[in-house]
Design an enzyme around this catalytic site. Structure first.
Site, mmCIF file in Angstrom:
data_model
loop_
_atom_site.group_PDB
_atom_site.id
_atom_site.type_symbol
_atom_site.label_atom_id
_atom_site.label_comp_id
_atom_site.label_asym_id
_atom_site.label_seq_id
_atom_site.Cartn_x
_atom_site.Cartn_y
_atom_site.Cartn_z
ATOM 1 N N ASP A 1 0.818 -1.214 0.000
ATOM 2 C CA ASP A 1 0.000 0.000 0.000
ATOM 3 C C ASP A 1 0.854 1.267 0.000
ATOM 4 O O ASP A 1 0.607 2.198 0.788
ATOM 5 C CB ASP A 1 -0.936 0.021 1.208
ATOM 6 C CG ASP A 1 -1.705 -1.273 1.366
ATOM 7 O OD1 ASP A 1 -2.028 -1.898 0.342
ATOM 8 O OD2 ASP A 1 -1.982 -1.672 2.514
ATOM 9 N N GLU B 1 -10.999 0.499 -4.176
ATOM 10 C CA GLU B 1 -10.593 0.964 -2.844
ATOM 11 C C GLU B 1 -9.385 1.871 -2.997
ATOM 12 O O GLU B 1 -8.968 2.205 -4.108
ATOM 13 C CB GLU B 1 -10.279 -0.235 -1.940
ATOM 14 C CG GLU B 1 -9.247 -1.174 -2.510
ATOM 15 C CD GLU B 1 -9.120 -2.480 -1.734
ATOM 16 O OE1 GLU B 1 -9.742 -2.598 -0.665
ATOM 17 O OE2 GLU B 1 -8.401 -3.375 -2.198
#
Length: 563
Positions: free
Chosen positions: A15, A189
């Protein structure tokens, strides 16, 4: 011409959120159930990266009891040039049971990337993966996934945007639902907002955390939309370019999307940065499966792709494709730099008051009450506490595994007085999955022996027929990991050569796909660690002394066991 070799950050570094401030680049990555939380890496050339610091180091969170892979998710770095403040937004995922995904999101600021950081400012509990935009109009906007729990609605939910109050916390006005994704891959997302040439661009992760992962993009003239999709209707970065229709699937491994021709897998969850010379790159997560498998022990790592803008204002990979590459052209001013292949090696002899900042601990904070170099200078003292099955107080000091071919070695002195006291060296994924070569009390409660204990999917496996006596309660231990096979070695003080301990173990299950997952799902998405640690389920009063900790990574196929 210099090249960037992916991954730029090996081992658990998923991430990635990248920014540039002046001539310095910074990347923040997720840490889940590990502390200190939120790794921040630094580079001056986009080629060579080193762990600089952590953000959550002042008791802001309590991760004890956290289930894998909950914890601290998707930190987002930003910089407000008006106030000259660094901002960090993150989610604390507290519960994933029943797919409820209870998560609180916060923001913190600092005038220096190394801190001190402010106390967390509460933002929302609507979902996860928050990101901040410090807009040209002077306002601040928060984008995030609104998690969907209603039966019959498209999962995982909408990407939503709202103006945010960074002084007092919370949002200003209403949330605006802007999209459920820009392709048919679903599972949109990790929204990242950017302003460029009169547009707001929204970069999303798509396709889930498995083999269908990708980066997709849309744009709008207005912050709250409507947003138009990239005209290709496909991800702009992925490891698996084949078309996929997966709307409504909240997340999945999508093993059918494994691309045997791709050098890196699972490429997705991107973050955009511009260099000082006006070049563009996207940092994104990726994985490397073990050879001839779909198992990823190193978790999700960080990669870079070079990008360009088309004449009609869309972001593309510089080579014109959307297939993530293992080798990428470096910035123009990086022509004289090379990636250091030994960067991930560790040589720590515990001679100072502090130790290598790559040491992390699952679930609990590192405190001098249980781990320090001052109780016995020149050694790391670890006070034994909970079993390694515990999610509360395991006494573990661990570093990320960064290679498929490496050795990890330590020397320790440990004098147990009870059979439930142990200390040693091991591999660790989470509380249900680990391997532990350790000193403990002999079965006759007289003397010290070396034994092996293992946890696999929560099952305790005691290798009761493999042990040796350790007369002086001091031993060197070594583990060698080669493509998912683990060999164990010991060396006692009077010995010059390493001795194999037991049989080679198959530890391929210590991987994102090998732990606790339902069929078709990813069991975890954190990654494998090497560790030294101690257990004392007797009186919590035993101490293990570690003289050194060494990790040496090898080129694939180049390894000498027991050296």
């Amino acid at each position: 011409m210099a090249t960037i070799q992916n991954p730029i950050i090996s081992g658990m570094a998923p991430d990635p959120s990248i920014i540039r401030v002046g001539d310095d680049y910074y990347i923040a990555t997720s840490t889940f159930h590990w502390t200190p939380a939120v790794q921040i890496f630094h580079s001056t050339d986009l080629v060579n990266w080193q762990l600089l610091t952590y953000a959550l180091t002042n008791h802001e969170i309590d991760l004890r009891g956290t289930s894998t892979p909950a914890g601290i998710w998707a930190p987002h770095l930003s910089y407000d040039p008006t106030t000259k403040k660094f901002w960090l937004a993150y989610s604390h995922m507290q519960n994933m049971a029943g797919r409820e995904f209870n998560s609180d999101s916060f923001a913190m600021w600092a005038t220096d990337i190394e801190g001190p950081w402010s106390k967390p400012i509460y933002l929302t509990s609507i979902g996860f993966d928050p990101a901040l935009l410090h807009a040209e109009n002077g306002k601040h906007y928060l984008s995030i996934l609104e998690w969907e729990t209603r039966t019959g609605y498209q999962a995982p939910g909408h990407i939503v945007i709202a103006e945010v109050d960074l002084d007092n916390g919370g949002i200003i006005g209403d949330w605006h639902r802007v999209t459920t994704g820009f392709t048919t891959r679903g599972c949109a997302e990790a929204p990242q907002l950017y302003q460029h040439n009169g547009y707001y661009y929204l970069l999303l992760a798509a396709g889930g955390t498995g083999y269908a992962h990708g980066v997709e993009i849309g744009r709008s003239k207005r912050i709250f939309g409507p947003y138009e999709s990239d005209p290709t209707n496909e991800p702009i970065i992925t490891s698996s370019p084949n078309h996929l229709f997966s709307l409504g699937d909240p997340d999945a491994g999508h093993f059918e999307m494994f691309n045997p021709k791709a050098q890196i897998q699972k490429s997705g969850h991107g973050s955009l940065v511009q260099t000082t010379d006006g070049e563009w790159y996207v940092a994104h997560l990726m994985s490397r499966p073990l050879p001839n498998t779909k198992l990823n022990p190193l978790g999700r790592e960080t990669a870079l792709q070079k990008m360009t803008w088309t004449a009609d204002g869309w972001l593309r990979m510089a080579d014109g494709s959307n297939l993530a590459k293992a080798t990428v052209e470096a910035p123009k001013n990086s022509s004289d730099v090379r990636q250091d292949l030994t960067l991930n090696d560790i040589h720590e002899d515990f001679q100072g008051a502090t130790y290598d900042n790559r040491f992390m601990t699952p679930y609990r904070e590192q405190k001098s009450a249980w781990v320090n170099t001052t109780s016995n200078p020149g050694q790391l003292t670890i006070k034994g506490e909970n079993s390694f099955f515990s999610k509360l107080n395991p006494a573990i000091m661990a570093t990320r595994a960064t290679s498929f071919n490496y050795s990890v070695t330590t020397q320790l002195t440990f004098k147990p007085t009870h059979y439930s006291q142990t200390a040693g060296l091991g591999l660790y994924y989470d509380s249900n999955n680990w391997v532990y070569l350790h000193l403990t009390q002999a079965e006759n409660e007289s003397g010290t022996v070396l034994k092996l204990l293992q946890a696999k999917l929560g099952e305790r496996i005691d290798h009761v027929f493999t042990e040796i006596a350790v007369p002086n309660s001091t031993a060197e231990l070594q583990l060698t990991y080669v493509n998912g096979s683990l060999s164990l070695f010991d060396r006692l003080p009077e010995q010059s050569a390493w001795t194999p301990f037991g049989k080679t173990l198959d530890v391929t299950y210590l991987s994102d796909e090998g732990v606790n997952g339902d069929p078709g799902e990813i069991g975890g998405f954190t990654g494998l660690f090497n560790f030294i640690g101690s257990v004392d389920a007797y009186q919590h009063n035993s101490h293990a002394e570690f003289n050194y900790y060494t990790v040496i990574n090898h080129e694939q196929g180049d390894h000498n066991n027991g050296k």
